[in-house]
Scaffold this motif. Structure first.
Motif, mmCIF file in Angstrom:
data_model
loop_
_atom_site.group_PDB
_atom_site.id
_atom_site.type_symbol
_atom_site.label_atom_id
_atom_site.label_comp_id
_atom_site.label_asym_id
_atom_site.label_seq_id
_atom_site.Cartn_x
_atom_site.Cartn_y
_atom_site.Cartn_z
ATOM 1 N N UNK A 182 6.520 42.797 -5.578
ATOM 2 C CA UNK A 182 7.120 42.998 -6.782
ATOM 3 C C UNK A 182 8.331 43.516 -6.833
ATOM 4 N N UNK A 183 9.201 43.688 -8.201
ATOM 5 C CA UNK A 183 9.977 44.069 -7.635
ATOM 6 C C UNK A 183 10.595 45.558 -8.192
ATOM 7 N N UNK A 184 11.464 46.340 -8.224
ATOM 8 C CA UNK A 184 11.499 47.942 -8.903
ATOM 9 C C UNK A 184 12.578 48.136 -8.844
ATOM 10 N N UNK A 185 12.948 48.257 -10.490
ATOM 11 C CA UNK A 185 15.175 48.618 -10.058
ATOM 12 C C UNK A 185 14.860 50.365 -10.166
ATOM 13 N N UNK A 186 15.370 50.905 -9.244
ATOM 14 C CA UNK A 186 15.585 52.600 -8.907
ATOM 15 C C UNK A 186 17.400 52.284 -9.492
ATOM 16 N N UNK A 200 15.754 57.861 1.363
ATOM 17 C CA UNK A 200 16.026 58.698 0.218
ATOM 18 C C UNK A 200 15.504 57.026 -0.999
ATOM 19 N N UNK A 201 15.354 55.776 0.095
ATOM 20 C CA UNK A 201 15.290 55.045 -0.838
ATOM 21 C C UNK A 201 13.830 54.839 -0.594
ATOM 22 N N UNK A 202 12.692 55.550 0.386
ATOM 23 C CA UNK A 202 11.397 55.568 0.284
ATOM 24 C C UNK A 202 10.847 56.251 -0.584
ATOM 25 N N UNK A 203 11.988 57.977 -0.430
ATOM 26 C CA UNK A 203 11.879 58.424 -1.761
ATOM 27 C C UNK A 203 11.187 57.856 -2.670
ATOM 28 N N UNK A 204 12.379 57.391 -3.164
ATOM 29 C CA UNK A 204 12.225 56.542 -4.530
ATOM 30 C C UNK A 204 11.072 56.152 -5.126
ATOM 31 N N UNK A 205 11.035 55.205 -4.173
ATOM 32 C CA UNK A 205 10.052 54.256 -3.722
ATOM 33 C C UNK A 205 8.806 55.018 -3.878
ATOM 34 N N UNK A 206 8.198 55.924 -3.519
ATOM 35 C CA UNK A 206 6.904 56.442 -3.295
ATOM 36 C C UNK A 206 6.739 57.242 -4.878
ATOM 37 N N UNK A 261 22.240 52.156 -7.325
ATOM 38 C CA UNK A 261 21.524 51.234 -8.804
ATOM 39 C C UNK A 261 20.977 50.111 -8.582
ATOM 40 N N UNK A 262 19.788 49.698 -7.541
ATOM 41 C CA UNK A 262 19.512 48.993 -6.773
ATOM 42 C C UNK A 262 17.538 48.612 -7.133
ATOM 43 N N UNK A 267 22.145 44.247 -5.033
ATOM 44 C CA UNK A 267 22.642 45.617 -5.840
ATOM 45 C C UNK A 267 21.658 45.478 -7.745
ATOM 46 N N UNK A 268 21.939 46.389 -8.550
ATOM 47 C CA UNK A 268 21.631 46.133 -10.061
ATOM 48 C C UNK A 268 20.646 46.324 -10.281
ATOM 49 N N UNK A 269 20.086 46.011 -11.374
ATOM 50 C CA UNK A 269 18.796 45.709 -11.842
ATOM 51 C C UNK A 269 18.446 43.794 -12.144
ATOM 52 N N UNK A 270 17.754 43.546 -11.071
ATOM 53 C CA UNK A 270 17.277 42.401 -10.637
ATOM 54 C C UNK A 270 15.682 42.247 -11.281
ATOM 55 N N UNK A 271 15.608 42.855 -11.970
ATOM 56 C CA UNK A 271 13.672 43.327 -11.907
ATOM 57 C C UNK A 271 13.271 42.213 -12.790
ATOM 58 N N UNK A 272 14.022 41.722 -13.207
ATOM 59 C CA UNK A 272 13.318 40.268 -13.985
ATOM 60 C C UNK A 272 13.182 39.175 -13.370
ATOM 61 N N UNK A 273 13.271 38.714 -12.519
ATOM 62 C CA UNK A 273 13.379 37.790 -11.196
ATOM 63 C C UNK A 273 12.680 37.619 -10.197
ATOM 64 N N UNK A 274 11.290 37.664 -10.710
ATOM 65 C CA UNK A 274 10.202 37.817 -9.195
ATOM 66 C C UNK A 274 8.822 36.701 -9.856
#
Length: 649
Positions: free
Chosen positions: A137-141, A157-163, A191-192, A210-217
């Protein structure tokens, strides 16, 4: 001034594309793909220039270029001057030949009618509900930038935001992702979009964009069949099945049956040849799906494959030879998720390949997926699943118990081993009726002139020949009718189905005594397996509430005639359901749901594998089933009282 102009000229190069001779001047270090686009030369590029598909291959006739290394070209191709246009930079004047297969207008994969029918996206009988949570899955953070009070490492920092959005006690990322992480985070302003994939109980960060690429999965579900390979393109954000593609399995060049392929796998380079063949089939289907739907290979983050035990081994490059010999041990029944690129499957370079786990021995992930698709392990009522193919596979049970086996039916119902047998392509006879006067009425695929007869037509024909008295219960052709279509040719009896004047092949279409013998052996293998499996657990067929017939073949089967020849148990027609390609449908469920993936693994672990040869009277059961419909007519009461007609009176 002149010196400056000279410098500009030195940094330009002329690229000439053959055979047209179109030329264009481009800056040095421009890729050939970019130069072709500017020149109006349309190269096929399913991966969008990422060097993943190998479709933009061109030949450098002369000139100076710089090409990145790739595993998508053979040594012989490299020797002949082939390069990938998207991975090759112009360093001076160059002549480039564009072969026909690399042009957009020629890059179409042709699928015959049988494959088109097989790829049809049939609904499953009895919808199985699963919680939507795709394996990748893709998540925009939007991460908070570091401060003196919050100076966690970039990874933490990345892991914290994913969790904060996903429950993931164990997380990891690879060195390649980690080395690029600091630059990506800062250039993106924190913003990734992260791509996440489950690998066992671990959640891996597959890539950071980079940016919001969450709609392409996107994901690909594949049924790796012995005869046909089918692929579905799935939107992992919406669960929508976008498209489907199918091909005949190229491994057929080494034999229609899995045992022959296993033997070839044991020869020098045999395993590599078989592995490359099926991977190439999958890659071609993926390329077709990508081009047709205007998406990129990099957007495909996962592939899930279901197949019998041998097909799964060959896909992964695992030695299948122990499967062929008792005690039929697998190299791996449940292979952990791996990088798809490790097998040669061309998707996102960090994308994952999942293989549906096998139950054991000859019973593979296709049965596991089928059990999942029809909800057999969720049902309180007893169900039986029969997948009619080169390997007949049967499972029976409910939520409390399930047992499964595999029967070597052979490829007779798929056209092999029958004189005029063929796949269900244009001109194949798929429906047959015989009139009381011996006239034969048929329907062909595509309504064209007949060229041969496919599986559903063969079942119809045998049932009709028995009903009208052209064959006896042992399957022997009977002579002596006034208008007899039964005749002797080259010392063997045969039944004239279509005379040469009406066929599309310029000769008579017949079914021979040898053909009938092969067909009766194939149907006997299927039926005797169902009987042995039921007897092994003390099950009466009357207790079966639903009989599910799986596979593309099943969708064109006449249930009454399948019972009439003794192919399937004699159950009320309302209990017999066609459920489509359950192998790929079960795989889809696993791709779209972590829970379903866990259920697939649970099914593989809990279903009992039964080896038919362990049944003391198996061979006797098989021989008894070689009659029409069976030697014991009490098992086929609906056929026992069938009024046989005297043909050609």
């Amino acid at each position: 001034m002149g010196s400056a102009a000279g410098a500009v000229r030195e940094h330009k190069a002329q690229v000439t594309f053959l055979p047209e001779g179109d030329s264009i001047r481009v800056p040095v270090k421009t890729t050939i793909a970019a130069a072709a686009k500017t020149a109006g030369v349309n190269l096929t590029s399913p991966c969008g220039g990422d060097g993943l598909c190998g479709k933009c291959r061109v030949i450098i006739k002369q000139g100076n270029v710089s090409a990145l290394p790739t595993s998508l070209l053979s040594r012989e191709e490299i020797r002949l001057g082939y390069v990938l246009a998207c991975q090759t930079m112009v360093m001076g004047d160059v002549e480039v030949e564009v072969p026909p297969e690399s042009r957009v207008e020629a890059a179409q994969i042709l699928i015959d009618l049988d494959a088109q029918r097989f790829r049809a996206m049939h609904p499953v009988a009895g919808a199985v509900e699963v919680r939507f949570a795709p394996l990748t899955r893709k998540l925009y953070l939007e991460l908070p930038p570091p401060t003196l009070d919050d100076n966690l490492s970039d990874q933490s920092r990345l892991f914290r935001e994913i969790r904060r959005q996903v429950h993931a006690p164990i997380m990891q990322l690879g060195l390649k992702v980690l080395t690029a992480l600091p630059e990506i985070l800062r250039e993106a302003g924190w913003k990734v979009t992260v791509t996440l994939g489950w690998r066992g109980g671990t959640l891996e960060v597959l890539q950071v964009e980079q940016g919001d690429a969450s709609g392409r999965n996107l994901g690909i579900a594949v049924d790796v069949g012995t005869s046909t390979v089918v692929a579905h393109l799935i939107d992992l954000d919406t669960t929508e099945r976008l498209d489907a593609e199918a091909r005949y399995n190229s491994q057929r060049a080494w034999g229609d049956e899995v045992t022959r392929r296993i033997i070839h796998a044991g020869t020098l380079d045999g395993l590599d040849e078989l592995q490359h063949a099926v991977v190439n089939d999958i890659n071609r289907m993926i390329s077709a799906l990508v081009e047709r739907n205007n998406v990129s290979l990099s957007d495909i983050t996962s592939v899930i494959c279901a197949g019998n035990s041998t097909m799964t081994h060959l896909l992964l490059g695992l030695d299948p030879t122990p499967i062929r010999k008792a005690p039929h041990v697998l190299a791996s029944a449940a292979t952990p998720p791996i990088r798809a690129v490790e097998t040669g499957i061309q998707i996102n370079p960090r994308g994952l390949l999942y293989t549906v786990p096998s139950i054991g021995g000859w019973v593979g992930g296709d049965v596991t997926a089928g059990i999942m698709a029809v909800g057999l392990r969720r049902s309180e009522k007893v169900q039986m699943l029969i997948d009619i193919g080169t390997n007949g596979e049967i499972a029976v049970g409910n939520r409390e118990w399930t047992i499964a086996c595999s029967a070597s039916a052979g490829p007779a119902f798929e056209g092999s081993g029958v004189k005029h047998g063929m796949k269900a392509i244009h001109g194949a006879i798929e429906r047959v009726e015989i009139g009381s006067e011996g006239s034969v009425h048929y329907r062909t695929v595509g309504n064209g002139r007949p060229r041969g007869i496919c599986g559903s037509g063969l079942i119809d024909l045998v049932a009709e020949m028995y009903r009208t008295g052209f064959v006896d219960r042992s399957g022997h052709l009977l002579e002596g009718k006034a208008c007899s279509r039964v005749r002797e040719r080259n010392g063997m009896l045969e039944f004239l189905l279509v005379p040469a004047s009406r066929s599309d092949i310029g000769k008579d279409i017949v079914i021979t005594q040898s053909d009938l013998s092969n067909l009766l052996s194939a149907k006997a293998a299927i039926y005797s397996a169902t009987q042995v499996l039921a007897r092994a657990i003390g099950l009466d067929f009357a207790r079966i509430e639903q009989l599910c017939i799986a596979g593309g073949f099943g969708n064109y089967l006449d249930r009454e005639k399948a019972i009439a020849i003794g192919l399937i148990p004699d159950l009320p027609l309302e209990k017999i359901k066609f459920v489509g390609n359950t192998s790929i449908l079960g795989a889809e469920l696993g791709l779209l749901s972590e829970d379903a993936w866990q259920e697939l693994n649970s099914i593989a672990e809990s279903v009992t594998y039964y080896e038919l040869i362990n049944y003391p009277d198996y061979y006797d059961e098989f021989l008894a089933a070689r009659f029409i419909p069976h030697t014991d007519l009490s098992r086929f009461k609906s056929v026992k009282h069938m009024q046989l007609m005297e043909a050609c009176i």
